[in-house]
Motif scaffolding. Structure first.
Motif, mmCIF file in Angstrom:
data_model
loop_
_atom_site.group_PDB
_atom_site.id
_atom_site.type_symbol
_atom_site.label_atom_id
_atom_site.label_comp_id
_atom_site.label_asym_id
_atom_site.label_seq_id
_atom_site.Cartn_x
_atom_site.Cartn_y
_atom_site.Cartn_z
ATOM 1 N N MET A 171 1.239 8.448 4.521
ATOM 2 C CA MET A 171 0.593 7.579 3.573
ATOM 3 C C MET A 171 -0.871 8.029 3.951
ATOM 4 O O MET A 171 -1.295 7.455 4.911
ATOM 5 N N LEU A 194 0.599 -1.406 -0.074
ATOM 6 C CA LEU A 194 -0.016 -0.141 -0.037
ATOM 7 C C LEU A 194 0.976 1.099 -0.022
ATOM 8 O O LEU A 194 0.331 2.451 -0.571
ATOM 9 N N SER A 195 1.845 1.149 0.575
ATOM 10 C CA SER A 195 2.830 2.238 0.900
ATOM 11 C C SER A 195 3.272 2.885 -0.617
ATOM 12 O O SER A 195 3.694 3.958 -0.853
ATOM 13 N N ARG A 231 1.399 2.816 -3.244
ATOM 14 C CA ARG A 231 0.486 3.816 -4.010
ATOM 15 C C ARG A 231 0.560 4.935 -3.230
ATOM 16 O O ARG A 231 0.178 6.041 -3.937
ATOM 17 N N GLU A 232 0.685 5.004 -1.887
ATOM 18 C CA GLU A 232 0.603 6.159 -1.204
ATOM 19 C C GLU A 232 1.684 7.149 -1.427
ATOM 20 O O GLU A 232 1.203 8.365 -1.628
ATOM 21 N N ASN A 233 3.038 6.796 -1.272
ATOM 22 C CA ASN A 233 3.761 7.668 -1.630
ATOM 23 C C ASN A 233 5.204 6.945 -1.665
ATOM 24 O O ASN A 233 5.982 6.715 -0.863
ATOM 25 N N ILE A 262 8.272 7.897 -2.509
ATOM 26 C CA ILE A 262 9.398 8.509 -2.009
ATOM 27 C C ILE A 262 9.642 8.109 -0.475
ATOM 28 O O ILE A 262 10.596 7.833 -0.032
ATOM 29 N N ALA A 263 8.337 8.476 0.193
ATOM 30 C CA ALA A 263 8.234 8.358 1.460
ATOM 31 C C ALA A 263 8.330 6.942 1.827
ATOM 32 O O ALA A 263 9.220 6.271 2.726
ATOM 33 N N ALA A 264 7.977 5.963 1.122
ATOM 34 C CA ALA A 264 7.971 4.573 1.302
ATOM 35 C C ALA A 264 9.423 4.184 1.482
ATOM 36 O O ALA A 264 9.896 3.402 2.348
ATOM 37 N N GLU A 265 10.271 4.625 0.179
ATOM 38 C CA GLU A 265 11.572 4.098 0.192
ATOM 39 C C GLU A 265 12.415 4.674 1.457
ATOM 40 O O GLU A 265 13.165 3.916 1.997
ATOM 41 N N SER A 266 12.099 5.948 1.837
ATOM 42 C CA SER A 266 12.661 6.407 2.966
ATOM 43 C C SER A 266 12.565 5.819 4.116
ATOM 44 O O SER A 266 13.043 5.901 5.220
ATOM 45 N N MET A 267 11.440 5.270 4.306
ATOM 46 C CA MET A 267 10.967 4.205 5.500
ATOM 47 C C MET A 267 11.501 2.557 5.362
ATOM 48 O O MET A 267 10.956 1.910 6.193
ATOM 49 N N PHE A 308 9.857 15.040 6.010
ATOM 50 C CA PHE A 308 10.005 15.782 4.686
ATOM 51 C C PHE A 308 9.296 17.134 5.136
ATOM 52 O O PHE A 308 8.399 17.299 5.662
#
Ligand SMILES: Nc1ncnc2c1ncn2[C@@H]1O[C@H](COP(=O)(O)OP(=O)(O)O)[C@@H](O)[C@H]1O
Ligand SMILES: [Mg+2]
Lengths: 333, 255
Positions: B92, A189-190, A192-194, A196-201, B86
């Motif tokens: 999410m 799901l991450s 779909r959501e974002n 760049i943020a997913a990679e950073s998490m 950020f």
């Protein structure tokens, strides 16, 4: 806890068997056929939903993977016993069960080979490339004479029944539901959501795109295998672009990322044309082609009224909070 | 404890011939609290993107605990121990507040696929444990009562707090906060700065803080780096920075 789970599965499977028995003995064959097609559509919609809805990657080649499952399983049950008489058990229910699973794995492998290079692309580009791969798969069937080429492959043992189709629909639902409620589902799901943020998490996005694609293709292959053994005949045209579009419509209609929405979308897209056919018939036998005009019109209106699909990102039980609460209490107890 | 010192030297990147950052160097000791300040467009966020693998530096070196981070993808940087927030919030949005935090536990592989599909006892136990841990973190950030809401429905300030919570859930050695106080009112800003220094003490994490408002960082940061036009124009303690004429000219002068 562990045992109650298996007892519940047993009860559900028993209920599916009983329903199948009741339907097949009491309903007219046309109605049973529509219901079985609904079940296959539901498996297709749930599986595509994983990629298009949950991971947010637009794939347009689902029919291709369905075709891989159909052709591979049909080759096992129809062609192998001819070439090797000692393998005649493959025409028996057990052999067919194995063939369906093999069809799923074959489609999963095809999904891996297609997904690995194409999932680097995004949005429209990915849609076009998956469309292309879907067509390539179909054209391969068209040109392999061993599986009948354009003539198709007849004489497939017709052993998929209501029971087997809905058994697999149940398995698909349970698998995907539990996957999405786990850490792997959150990773998917991450994306779909974002991204760049997913990679950073710490999520390896490219990996989970492929995972989603492979699982999705596996169940498309299962659906294809069930379809082949229900129809008794398949040809390349069965798995064309139109069928891919149908599945996309089911997912979009039900709500992107909603598993129960995919079920509803699958039912609507399978039933609506049949209903329209009946209505046109009772209206003095208007030509069947009207169906092809009215159906898209209904879809367009629906998407204008509710662009997120019937359920949006939600599940059907999210709309009934009291039920959810009860479920929550049970899960704790 | 010198193990997890972060060190960068000579980091630089250009976009189409335009030098966004050049010759950037920085050393952050374990549990250090450093500030990165500079006027808008100075290249602060670009530095974060370099440090987290979003951009690949054209030149320079970067290590955490002696291990080179050059060429690491963002998810590898996260695993290595650098977490970030950020400037333009990237949550999410459709997922619950709780799920946003739970996502950060993923890379430690709490259980396998088969556990998730069969709901084995390992799945039940570990999933419950992760949820407890996540709720604990949310409590600390004052978000526990919102855990089932969709992240996008949180207020702006709470979204910023959630970003910090999920970054902390990675259990980083170094936490990068990109203008966490942006958009908050002055009381919220002061509260947040307290939270930041609490976090450092409680989680034993080094923090690098970007802040546009110079006065805010002065209060809590041990060392401050000042960036202008992609280059470091000053580095030192809050007092040294305040008295540096270059900083006054480039930074305070324009205020
Ligand atoms: N991906 C990019 N492509 C082109 N230019 C960029 C990119 N990222 C940053 N820049 C440029 O780098 C400079 C510094 O930007 P930024 O790091 O966001 O500044 P700050 O965070 O200090 O306000 C700006 O001039 C910006 O336009
Ligand atoms: Mg910035």
């Amino acid at each position: 806890m562990k045992y109650t789970q298996w007892i519940i599965f047993g009860l559900v499977i028993g209920a599916i068997w009983t329903l199948g028995f009741l339907f097949e003995t009491n309903l007219n064959p046309y109605v049973v056929r529509v219901i079985v097609n609904c079940g296959i559509a539901m498996i297709l919609a749930m599986s595509l939903n994983l990629v298009n809805g949950c991971a947010g990657q637009f794939s347009l080649g689902h029919a291709g993977f369905m075709g891989v499952g159909a052709y591979l399983s049909a080759a096992i049950t129809t062609l192998l016993p001819v070439a090797f008489p000692q393998l005649s058990f493959l025409r028996e229910p057990l052999g067919i069960g194995i063939a369906v699973v093999v069809g799923g794995f074959g489609a999963g492998i095809a999904g891996y080979l297609v997904g690995l290079p194409s999932l680097r692309l995004r949005g429209d580009y990915l849609a076009i490339v998956t469309l292309g791969f879907g067509e390539i798969i179909r054209i391969i069937f068209l040109n392999v004479d061993a599986v009948g080429g354009p003539r198709g492959l007849p004489g497939i043992p017709r052993e998929s029944t209501f029971f087997w189709v809905y058994f697999w629909a149940f398995v698909t639902f349970l698998f995907l539901y539990r996957l999405m409620k786990s850490t792997y589902g959150r990773a998917i799901l991450s994306i779909r959501e974002n991204e760049i943020a997913a990679e950073s998490m710490g999520i390896k996005v490219s990996h989970y795109k492929v995972v989603a694609f492979v699982i999705s293709s596996f169940f498309a292959g299962i659906a294809g295998a069930l379809f082949a053994h229900y129809q008794g005949f398949i040809d390349p045209a069965t798995f064309n672009f139109n069928r891919s579009v149908d599945v996309v419509i089911m997912v979009v209609l039900g709500g992107m990322g909603s598993l129960s929405g995919a079920l509803i979308g699958g039912i609507i897209v399978s039933l609506l044309p049949e209903l329209l056919r009946m209505i046109l018939f009772t209206m003095g036998g208007l030509p069947d082609t009207y169906r092809m005009v009215i159906f898209p019109l209904i879809l367009i209106v629906l998407m204008l009224v509710r662009p997120v699909g019937l359920l949006g990102h939600k599940e059907i039980w999210d709309f009934f909070p009291s039920f959810k609460k009860k479920k929550g209490v049970k899960a704790h107890g | 404890m010198a193990e997890f010192t972060f060190e960068a030297a000579g980091l630089g990147i250009s976009f189409g011939g335009l030098k966004a950052v050049s010759g950037f160097g920085l050393k952050i000791h374990p549990e250090g609290l450093c500030g990165l300040i500079g006027p808008n467009g100075a290249g602060k966020t670009t530095v974060f993107n370099l440090m987290t693998g979003v951009y690949k530096p054209d030149q320079g070196t970067m290590t955490l605990g002696g291990q080179s981070l050059i060429g690491f993808a963002p998810y590898e940087i996260a695993k290595a121990g650098i977490a970030r927030t950020f400037q333009n919030i990237r949550l999410m949005g459709d997922l619950s507040v709780l799920d946003n935090v739970l996502l950060s536990y993923h890379f430690r592989e709490p259980y396998r696929y088969i556990d998730a599909i069969l709901h084995t006892s390992r799945f039940q136990k570990n999933e419950a444990e992760l949820k407890d841990r996540a709720v604990e973190l949310l409590e600390l950030m004052g978000l526990a009562n919102r855990k089932d809401d969709q992240a996008k429905n949180l207020s702006y300030g709470n979204q910023r707090r959630l970003e910090i919570a999920r970054a902390l859930a990675l259990r980083p050695k170094l936490l990068l906060l990109d203008e966490p106080a942006a958009g908050l009112n002055s009381k919220e800003k002061v509260d947040l700065m307290h939270t930041v220094s609490d976090i450092r003490d409680r989680f034993k994490v080094a923090i690098l803080l970007i802040e546009h408002d110079m006065k805010l960082v002065m209060g809590i940061c041990e060392r401050i780096t000042v960036l202008d036009h992609g280059e470091i124009i000053a580095e030192g303690t809050a007092k040294e920075i305040q008295e540096n004429p270059k900083v006054i000219e480039a930074y305070l002068g324009v205020e």
